[in-house]
Structure formats: C-alpha cells, structure tokens
Design a protein around this motif. Structure first.
Motif, short mmCIF file in Angstrom:
data_model
loop_
_atom_site.label_atom_id
_atom_site.label_comp_id
_atom_site.label_asym_id
_atom_site.label_seq_id
_atom_site.Cartn_x
_atom_site.Cartn_y
_atom_site.Cartn_z
N THR A 23 43.55 41.97 44.99
CA THR A 23 43.80 41.45 46.33
C THR A 23 42.50 41.36 47.11
OG1 THR A 23 44.13 43.62 47.31
CG2 THR A 23 46.09 42.54 46.36
N ASN A 24 42.57 40.71 48.26
CA ASN A 24 41.44 40.60 49.16
C ASN A 24 40.91 41.99 49.53
OD1 ASN A 24 39.61 39.56 51.02
ND2 ASN A 24 41.16 39.24 52.59
N GLU A 25 41.82 42.89 49.86
CA GLU A 25 41.43 44.25 50.25
C GLU A 25 40.78 45.00 49.08
OE1 GLU A 25 44.50 43.00 50.72
OE2 GLU A 25 44.77 42.94 52.88
N GLN A 26 41.35 44.86 47.90
CA GLN A 26 40.79 45.52 46.72
C GLN A 26 39.41 44.97 46.40
OE1 GLN A 26 44.01 44.58 44.06
NE2 GLN A 26 44.90 46.63 44.23
#
Length: 129
Positions: free
Chosen positions: A2-5
């Motif tokens: 994901t974007n956050e990861q």
C-alpha cells in the motif's frame, strides 16, 4: 504494498525523514512516468504542507540524486524537473529484507494503541487533499 507501507519501507531504507518524504512525493506526482516540474519551495509548502523546509527539500533532492534514485534538472525561473529512476528504486527496495520487527511492519497491538483506537483519532486517515 500500500501507499502507507511504501512510505514506511522508504523511511526505513533511506533512514532520513525528509528524503523519504521527497521521494514519496515524487512517486505520488508520477515521477516514474513523467518529469515532475516543481521547485523546492513548491514541494515544501504545497506538497509537503511545511513538514520540511525548502532548504531541506533541496538537500534531499541532492542526496536522492547522488544515490541514483532520481534525476534532477534545474530549469530557469526557479523550476526543477525531477524524474524517478524506477529501476534503481526497485533495486534499492529489494535489497536484503527489512526486519518484520521494525516499527511500521509489526502487526501486533498494545494497550496504548487500543486507547487511541477508542478515540476520534481512530478515524484519521491522513490528508484528504
């Protein structure tokens, strides 16, 4: 991923908050597909909402370029064209695996997190802009 990861991964790999922010911003602006026309001031104030100063953005751009992750081409009128070196970034991210025990990678919970999740802060998803 994901974007956050991806951001957490960049942060742990680069080990410098401002560099990870700048690189992530270039990725979000599709720097892997096109040249991003920006300036240190524009990136610091508009894209990063003042989290880092324009001088820090300039230094980050230089460090990221020296690492071979981006290409920077200064232009007249205080603009800079930035492009991401996708192959170099993939190679950089695929180095030896990061430990699953690093903050941001752990899946376990703890009492303080449970307390935070019981407040309105639990609904925070970041900027909507």
């Amino acid at each position: 991923m994901t974007n956050e990861q991806l951001f957490v991964h960049l942060l742990h790999r680069i080990c410098k908050y401002s560099d990870a922010l700048v690189l992530h911003t270039v990725l979000q602006d599709h720097g892997d597909k096109r040249q991003v026309k920006t300036s240190a001031v524009k990136m610091a104030l508009d894209s990063l909402r003042g989290q880092v100063s324009p001088k820090q953005v300039q230094r980050s751009l230089k460090r990221l370029e020296s690492m071979g992750l981006i290409n920077v081409m200064p232009q007249p009128n205080y603009r800079t064209l930035v492009t991401l070196n996708s192959d170099a970034l993939l190679e950089f991210l695929n180095q030896d695996p990061l430990s699953g025990m690093l903050p941001g990678f752990r899946a376990n919970t703890f009492p303080f997190l449970d307390a935070v999740n019981a407040t309105p802060l639990a609904d925070f998803k970041g900027s909507t802009v």
